[in-house]
Design a protein around this motif. Structure first.
Motif, PDB file in Angstrom:
ATOM      1  N   PRO A   7       0.822  -1.186  -0.077  1.00 58.59           N
ATOM      2  CA  PRO A   7      -0.004  -0.247  -0.050  1.00 58.59           C
ATOM      3  C   PRO A   7       0.873   1.261  -0.198  1.00 58.59           C
ATOM      4  N   MET A   8       0.469   2.288  -0.667  1.00 56.91           N
ATOM      5  CA  MET A   8       1.268   3.453  -0.672  1.00 56.91           C
ATOM      6  C   MET A   8       0.480   4.582   0.406  1.00 56.91           C
ATOM      7  N   ASN A   9       1.110   4.247   1.294  1.00 57.90           N
ATOM      8  CA  ASN A   9       1.023   5.029   2.654  1.00 57.90           C
ATOM      9  C   ASN A   9       2.288   5.451   3.288  1.00 57.90           C
ATOM     10  N   ALA A  15       9.197   2.587   4.926  1.00 61.63           N
ATOM     11  CA  ALA A  15      10.018   1.258   5.027  1.00 61.63           C
ATOM     12  C   ALA A  15      10.647   1.117   3.768  1.00 61.63           C
ATOM     13  N   LEU A  16      10.200   1.486   2.600  1.00 56.50           N
ATOM     14  CA  LEU A  16      10.956   1.310   1.323  1.00 56.50           C
ATOM     15  C   LEU A  16      12.162   2.159   1.244  1.00 56.50           C
ATOM     16  N   ALA A  19      14.748   0.714   3.445  1.00 57.45           N
ATOM     17  CA  ALA A  19      15.354  -0.479   2.566  1.00 57.45           C
ATOM     18  C   ALA A  19      16.327  -0.197   1.484  1.00 57.45           C
ATOM     19  N   ILE A  20      15.962   1.043   0.706  1.00 52.30           N
ATOM     20  CA  ILE A  20      16.858   1.276  -0.115  1.00 52.30           C
ATOM     21  C   ILE A  20      18.138   1.883   0.602  1.00 52.30           C
ATOM     22  N   GLY A  21      18.291   2.616   1.497  1.00 48.82           N
ATOM     23  CA  GLY A  21      19.226   3.183   2.311  1.00 48.82           C
ATOM     24  C   GLY A  21      20.280   1.832   2.726  1.00 48.82           C
ATOM     25  N   ALA A  22      19.483   0.859   3.238  1.00 50.68           N
ATOM     26  CA  ALA A  22      20.282  -0.403   3.514  1.00 50.68           C
ATOM     27  C   ALA A  22      20.771  -1.183   2.438  1.00 50.68           C
ATOM     28  N   GLY A  59      16.626  15.093  -4.424  1.00 47.71           N
ATOM     29  CA  GLY A  59      17.999  15.333  -3.935  1.00 47.71           C
ATOM     30  C   GLY A  59      18.178  15.074  -2.391  1.00 47.71           C
ATOM     31  N   THR A  60      16.995  15.245  -1.641  1.00 50.70           N
ATOM     32  CA  THR A  60      17.200  14.703  -0.300  1.00 50.70           C
ATOM     33  C   THR A  60      17.456  13.316   0.101  1.00 50.70           C
ATOM     34  N   CYS A  61      16.659  12.561  -0.900  1.00 48.01           N
ATOM     35  CA  CYS A  61      16.715  11.223  -0.705  1.00 48.01           C
ATOM     36  C   CYS A  61      18.259  10.811  -0.992  1.00 48.01           C
ATOM     37  N   LEU A  62      18.729  11.075  -2.105  1.00 50.55           N
ATOM     38  CA  LEU A  62      20.299  10.846  -2.688  1.00 50.55           C
ATOM     39  C   LEU A  62      21.214  11.313  -1.642  1.00 50.55           C
TER      40      LEU A  62
END
Length: 76
Positions: A7-9, A15-16, A19-22, A59-62
């Motif tokens: 679900p997109m909440n 969590a995604l 997970a990408i950071g990990a 940019g913040t995510c990266l």
């Protein structure tokens, strides 16, 4: 194998993101130390480019992912 939908909440998006950071950290850990730092720096450059083009959220995510790679570069 059954199809799983997420679900997109806010909870699943966080969590995604975690997970990408990990995955970035785990990927960086597979590199030799000098390449870890280069990987982190490349992510930081991508973050700056996104910020300059107006994609502040990307940019913040990266930048957060660059920090995960930087942490890997400082490990060991």
């Amino acid at each position: 194998m059954s199809k799983t939908t997420i679900p997109m909440n806010p909870e699943s998006i966080n969590a995604l993101y975690d997970a990408i950071g990990a995955l970035v950290f785990a990927t960086a850990m597979q590199l030799p130390p000098a390449q870890r730092r280069a990987f982190s720096q490349q992510l930081a450059r991508l973050a700056q480019s996104k910020n300059e083009s107006g994609s502040i959220l990307a940019g913040t995510c990266l930048l957060d992912f660059a920090r995960a790679a930087e942490f890997a570069a400082e490990t060991e």
